[in-house]
Design an enzyme around this catalytic site. Sequence first.
Site, mmCIF file in Angstrom:
data_model
loop_
_atom_site.group_PDB
_atom_site.id
_atom_site.type_symbol
_atom_site.label_atom_id
_atom_site.label_comp_id
_atom_site.label_asym_id
_atom_site.label_seq_id
_atom_site.Cartn_x
_atom_site.Cartn_y
_atom_site.Cartn_z
ATOM 1 N N ARG A 205 3.887 10.021 17.063
ATOM 2 C CA ARG A 205 2.508 10.547 17.767
ATOM 3 C C ARG A 205 1.865 9.282 18.601
ATOM 4 N NH1 ARG A 205 -0.799 13.273 13.136
ATOM 5 N NH2 ARG A 205 -0.130 11.597 12.061
ATOM 6 N N ASP B 286 6.292 8.404 12.190
ATOM 7 C CA ASP B 286 5.230 8.876 13.096
ATOM 8 C C ASP B 286 5.457 8.625 14.253
ATOM 9 O OD1 ASP B 286 2.948 9.890 13.907
ATOM 10 O OD2 ASP B 286 1.677 9.440 12.323
#
Length: 218
Positions: free
Chosen positions: A145, A143
């Site tokens: 983000r 991930d």
Amino acid sequence: MTTAVPAGENSRTDVPLCTVRAEVSVPVDTGTGPVMARMMTFSGLLDGREHLALVFGDAPGPAPLVRVHSECLTGDVFGSGRCDCGPQLQEAIGLLAADGGILLYLRQEGRGIGLYNKLDAYLLQDEGLDTFEANRRLSFEADLRDYRVAAQMLDALGVTSIQLLTNNPDKAAQLTASGITVLESVRTGVFLHSSNRRYIEAKAQAGHRIVLTDTATA
């Protein structure tokens, strides 16, 4: 159902200020009819991407409900059943339109790997990998983000304390580390069906606050 999230220390040393670039009123479809929202763009965001804020209702109160939603073209626009992103977005819009609050729409497709790479990850998922394993197979982190931009946007809106609509504890942790006080984490619905069960199971195993049932609808 809600769970408290520790506020931690508020430090903005690594989160520079940004400013509201433009604001325009837009009628937003809630599923039961249009509701006006203020759509805002920003200057000075850390990653230089075109993230948006939609503010529903009057000026944000002392601790508005906030949904930080990462872009999912396949789910948000085309209604893909491989994930739960579209239903989560529609749920958030309905809640915010009814009670006021802020939607931050972050252009971080595929957990930050981009649209084309996300579709490549889908091919790997079809071979048996889960969504996180597929990203790693493509030589990305599970991930990517970065929610510091969300903290920048909230700060530009004069918001320092929020109720966060999410099942993902990483969002609360990153926002807290970026100087936003998360007073409460409000769980989203679990939009489970046969096409996205493996996806939602992978999120639950990764630590998302999701309670799975034994059955899934078609």
